[in-house]
Design an enzyme around this catalytic site. Structure first.
Site, PDB file in Angstrom:
ATOM      1  N   GLU A  62      -3.846   6.930   8.290  1.00  0.00           N
ATOM      2  CA  GLU A  62      -4.576   7.808   7.389  1.00  0.00           C
ATOM      3  C   GLU A  62      -5.888   8.250   8.023  1.00  0.00           C
ATOM      4  OE1 GLU A  62      -4.943   5.342   3.938  1.00  0.00           O
ATOM      5  OE2 GLU A  62      -6.850   4.485   4.575  1.00  0.00           O
ATOM      6  N   ARG A 103      -5.525  -8.326 -10.577  1.00  0.00           N
ATOM      7  CA  ARG A 103      -6.096  -9.611 -11.006  1.00  0.00           C
ATOM      8  C   ARG A 103      -7.542  -9.397 -11.410  1.00  0.00           C
ATOM      9  NH1 ARG A 103      -9.433 -10.279  -6.728  1.00  0.00           N
ATOM     10  NH2 ARG A 103      -8.689  -9.632  -4.667  1.00  0.00           N
ATOM     11  N   LYS A 118       0.820  -1.212   0.000  1.00  0.00           N
ATOM     12  CA  LYS A 118       0.000   0.000   0.000  1.00  0.00           C
ATOM     13  C   LYS A 118       0.856   1.265   0.000  1.00  0.00           C
ATOM     14  CE  LYS A 118      -4.128  -2.029   2.074  1.00  0.00           C
ATOM     15  NZ  LYS A 118      -3.692  -3.434   1.939  1.00  0.00           N
TER      16      LYS A 118
END
Length: 500
Positions: free
Chosen positions: A202, A294, A118
């Site tokens: 965050e 994917r 991330k």
């Protein structure tokens, strides 16, 4: 890139079957791999060839890279499709496939690795002007620095494992007094689950909606988006109902999200099918969450509204060909909804419920699609994800799609295990869902397991109760009281169907 002459699907169940069906339409022979628990599974019987790759546990079969590569060599398959889950986002697997001279139907190992972290993903997309949730740019381990960062961001904040997923290593902190304890828990859980304790902090978005954009990229540098999917109905941070398009997006926001998703793909030179996930607050501001490198479980709703077979496009791109259409060619056609049919008991905190599919009859009719990998009489294995099927409907508009899905759920007959079908029926009829005013906290806000428990009464139990009641009525000629009649009536209205 060379033409795909034989395709091995490194997966099982419904996604393996779904890929094989598109391959058959393209004239591509297929190879199934299977564990000892899946010897008679439909995907094994459907394929042109099948190879056993190990015992039931996934670590000894579907996650065994050497066994999968050996199966490809043995059958002379020159391409491998990983499906989703298992090894689909494993950069080492993608690299090994390439090193063996086999076509990997997916993005490059570098793209998988970048988007798999991330923090690395945020650093990559920042250069492309993609909106990011306010937070730290780097992993944080020092609690004093982490507290200072949280104070600057403003509470509530979210502590999130860098290598995480599925809600693991994630903690919401409402106030500073709770920060230290929650961070220690997040780091510990991240280390245990992923072997990586790095976390970042965050801003926690209040009333969040989870919206994702499907993208395709080819080796010629063309990247298109195929609109959005609304994925906010979740339990334990995992999706249960998805739909396309979102009921709340304006055309302006849709275009902005689409361009942001294309920017994310450009940031890692993405090739293949992928999904860019965003979180959207109550103010309709959206922020990049992550990219799934994917095919997604919920890809069928995008196929239904766009008319594009995403798997066939994956084949085309893997062969080095350009995407067969442009952004201007794409339009949204109607509305699609998907419900995931899990072998889980909603009344028992959605815990998996394994057993035998004593009855298994699929719904039929216009606008209904069932992607599954089971037949009547089969066991639900304890070794894998408990999803039985994906039930998808398509209609001219959202209200009609909801009605069609309710009809399909009513026609879907499953006994032997508890499922999420009745829960999905409950959601589809709830005012928060029909109005579109729902977020990822829908289950927490509106679902009460204790009110739902009576829906899991078995059909056999109901029949026995009915026989007993009839016998008592005949013997004693006692009519049910008004209260009993009222209770029976309200139960019938509440319950769509019951499962054993």
């Amino acid at each position: 890139m060379s033409q795909i002459t034989k395709l091995l699907i490194a997966n099982r169940g419904e996604i393996a079957l779904r890929i094989m069906r598109s391959a058959r339409e393209e004239g591509i022979p297929t190879v199934a791999v299977f564990s000892e628990a899946d010897q008679q599974a439909p995907h094994v019987l459907y394929a042109d060839e099948a190879v056993c790759i190990g015992p039931a546990p996934s670590s000894q079969s579907y996650l065994n890279i050497d066994h999968i590569i050996d199966a490809a060599k043995k059958t002379k398959a020159n391409a491998i499709h990983p499906g989703y889950g298992f090894l689909s986002e494993n950069a080492a697997f993608a690299q090994r496939v390439a090193d063996e001279g086999i076509v990997f139907i997916g993005p490059s190992p570098q793209a998988i690795e970048t988007m798999g972290s991330k923090l690395a993903a945020k650093a990559a997309v920042k250069k492309y002007g993609v909106p990011l949730v306010p937070g730290t740019d780097e992993a944080v381990s020092d609690i004093t620095k982490a507290k200072a960062a949280a104070a600057e961001i403003g509470y509530p904040v979210l502590i999130k494992a860098s290598a995480g997923g599925g809600g693991k290593g994630m903690r919401i902190v409402e106030q500073e007094n709770d920060f230290e304890e929650q961070m220690e828990r997040a780091v510990s859980e991240a280390k245990s689950a992923f072997g990586d304790g790095s976390v970042f902090i965050e801003k926690f978005i209040v009333g969040p909606k989870h919206i994702e954009i499907q993208i395709l990229g080819d080796e010629q540098g063309n990247i298109v988006h195929l609109f959005e999917r609304e994925c906010s109905i979740q339990r334990r941070y995992q999706k249960v109902i998805e739909e396309a398009p979102s009921p709340v997006l304006t055309e302006e926001i849709r275009q902005a999200m689409g361009q942001a998703a294309i920017g994310v793909a450009q940031a890692c030179n993405y090739v293949g099918a992928g999904t860019v996930e965003f979180v959207m607050g109550q103010d309709m501001q959206f922020y990049f969450l992550e990219m799934n490198t994917r095919l997604q479980v919920e890809h069928p709703v995008t196929e239904m509204i766009s008319g594009v077979d995403l798997v066939k496009q994956q084949f085309r791109i893997a062969e080095g060909k350009a995407i067969s259409f442009t952004q201007q060619d794409l339009n949204i056609n109607g509305h699609a909804i998907e419900v995931r049919v899990y072998a889980e008991d909603p009344a028992n905190n959605f815990l998996p419920d394994t057993g035998t599919l004593q009855t298994y009859r699929r719904p039929q009719g216009p606008g209904i699609r069932v992607d599954d990998g089971f037949e009547e009489g089969m066991q639900i294995p304890v070794y894998y994800d408990p999803m039985i099927a994906k039930l998808i409907v398509h209609a001219e508009d959202r209200p009609t799609a909801i009605k069609r899905m309710l009809r399909a759920i009513h026609e879907y007959h499953i006994t032997g295990v508890a499922t999420t079908l009745d829960f999905c029926s409950f959601v589809l009829q709830h005012e928060a869902f029909t109005s579109g005013r729902f977020d990822t906290k829908f289950v927490d806000q509106f679902f009460k397991p204790e009110d739902f428990a009576h829906q899991t009464v078995s059909e056999d139990t109901e029949q026995i109760a009915a026989l007993v009641a009839a016998h008592l009525f005949q013997q004693k000629q006692i009519k049910p009281s008004l209260q009993e009649e009222s209770s029976t009536s309200s139960t019938r209205k509440w319950k769509q169907r019951r499962f054993s």
